[in-house]
Motif scaffolding. Structure first.
Motif, mmCIF file in Angstrom:
data_model
loop_
_atom_site.group_PDB
_atom_site.id
_atom_site.type_symbol
_atom_site.label_atom_id
_atom_site.label_comp_id
_atom_site.label_asym_id
_atom_site.label_seq_id
_atom_site.Cartn_x
_atom_site.Cartn_y
_atom_site.Cartn_z
ATOM 1 N N ALA A 74 90.732 -39.982 -22.429
ATOM 2 C CA ALA A 74 91.227 -38.656 -22.835
ATOM 3 C C ALA A 74 91.115 -37.635 -21.706
ATOM 4 O O ALA A 74 90.773 -36.474 -21.933
ATOM 5 C CB ALA A 74 90.487 -38.170 -24.083
ATOM 6 N N GLU A 92 91.734 -43.254 -28.071
ATOM 7 C CA GLU A 92 92.345 -42.017 -27.600
ATOM 8 C C GLU A 92 93.386 -41.523 -28.602
ATOM 9 O O GLU A 92 93.546 -40.312 -28.781
ATOM 10 C CB GLU A 92 92.998 -42.229 -26.233
ATOM 11 C CG GLU A 92 92.014 -42.410 -25.092
ATOM 12 C CD GLU A 92 92.707 -42.534 -23.747
ATOM 13 O OE1 GLU A 92 92.503 -41.656 -22.891
ATOM 14 O OE2 GLU A 92 93.466 -43.512 -23.568
ATOM 15 N N SER A 123 85.056 -35.630 -25.908
ATOM 16 C CA SER A 123 86.461 -35.269 -25.747
ATOM 17 C C SER A 123 86.847 -34.129 -26.677
ATOM 18 O O SER A 123 87.581 -33.209 -26.286
ATOM 19 C CB SER A 123 87.346 -36.495 -26.010
ATOM 20 O OG SER A 123 87.075 -37.521 -25.094
#
Length: 271
Positions: A74, A92, A123
């Motif tokens: 990411a 992701e 993330s």
């Protein structure tokens, strides 16, 4: 001996012939052009010894990510080693879906169950600084690594050692998990590198791979806010059964199975 001669010879014994190039380029921050220019040069004894050692590790199925010590996920870089599962591209897609469907500016409380390297939680925290992220894992060593990755990526996480939600307090706007979901009976279907090096506790679950999902379904209703959402990564053969499990656990909510970019059932959402 020229670099190209030794590289070709060593790569013949590897399942993926470009792994040796990948590891060396990443370790030495070389572009593709740098690598091609290097191939025309004489290799030193020191580099020959090092290259052979890398090839030997690859031939024994050690993942390239463990050799170089990191994986990109990411848009961020995560330290990885044998304490944690290597973050996958399909995860992701889970992160992307969560970011697309939830407001970035609101102060949401978010729990990531089974955080491993911290890839999901970090993330999300990086993309949404107003979110309050709690990351849990049963493995103390995994949490230690997640803490290192949080610091390296300059985000704040609350790290909690917990078996699913056993030691989690409070409620959350979002609960997220990429739990172990492979049946122990399917071990032979897993790549050799995964079997040999990645942690079993992050891969396999009892009851045909459903044990952790069942525990989440049992515990999450007490920790998810009334308007909260639950997101999980799932095995591509598990969608129908998991949909039924979570419809029973959350009778007032809608349960959806979402396909990944390859058209396989890969995510489950409760909202």
């Amino acid at each position: 001996m020229l670099w190209i001669e030794l590289t070709r010879k060593l790569s013949e014994n590897l399942k993926e012939p470009f792994e040796l190039e990948f590891v060396w380029r990443q370790q030495h921050e070389l572009s593709k052009l740098d690598w091609l220019n290097l191939m025309r040069e004489e290799i030193s004894e020191e580099d020959e010894t090092t290259l052979k050692a890398i090839a030997d590790r690859l031939a024994k199925d050690e993942p390239p990510q463990y050799i170089i010590g990191w994986e990109d996920f990411a848009g961020l870089r995560f330290k990885v080693d044998e304490r944690v599962l290597i973050p996958r591209p399909e995860t992701e897609e889970l992160v992307q879906m969560i970011l697309e469907e939830n407001p970035h500016q609101e102060a949401l409380s978010v729990l990531d169950i089974g955080t491993g390297s911290g890839a999901i939680a970090i993330s999300l925290a990086k993309a949404c600084p107003s979110w309050k992220l709690t990351a849990s894992d049963l493995s103390e060593s995994a949490l230690e690594l997640a803490g290192e990755n949080a610091k390296a990526n300059q985000v704040q996480l609350e790290l909690v050692c917990s078996d699913v939600l056993d030691d989690i307090a409070g409620s959350f706007d979002l609960i997220i998990s990429n739990p172990p979901y492979i049946s122990p009976d399917d071990r032979d279907e897993v790549d050799a590198s995964v079997q040999k090096f990645e942690p079993d506790s992050a891969l396999y679950a009892e009851n045909d791979g459903y044990a952790i999902y069942e525990k989440i379904a049992q515990q999450a209703p007490q920790h998810l806010d009334e308007a909260g959402r639950l997101y999980m990564e799932i095995g591509y053969k598990q969608g129908e059964r998991l949909k039924a499990i979570f419809e029973t656990a959350f009778p007032e909510k809608e349960v959806s199975v979402i396909k990944d970019s390859f058209g396989k059932d890969r995510m489950l959402k409760v909202c």
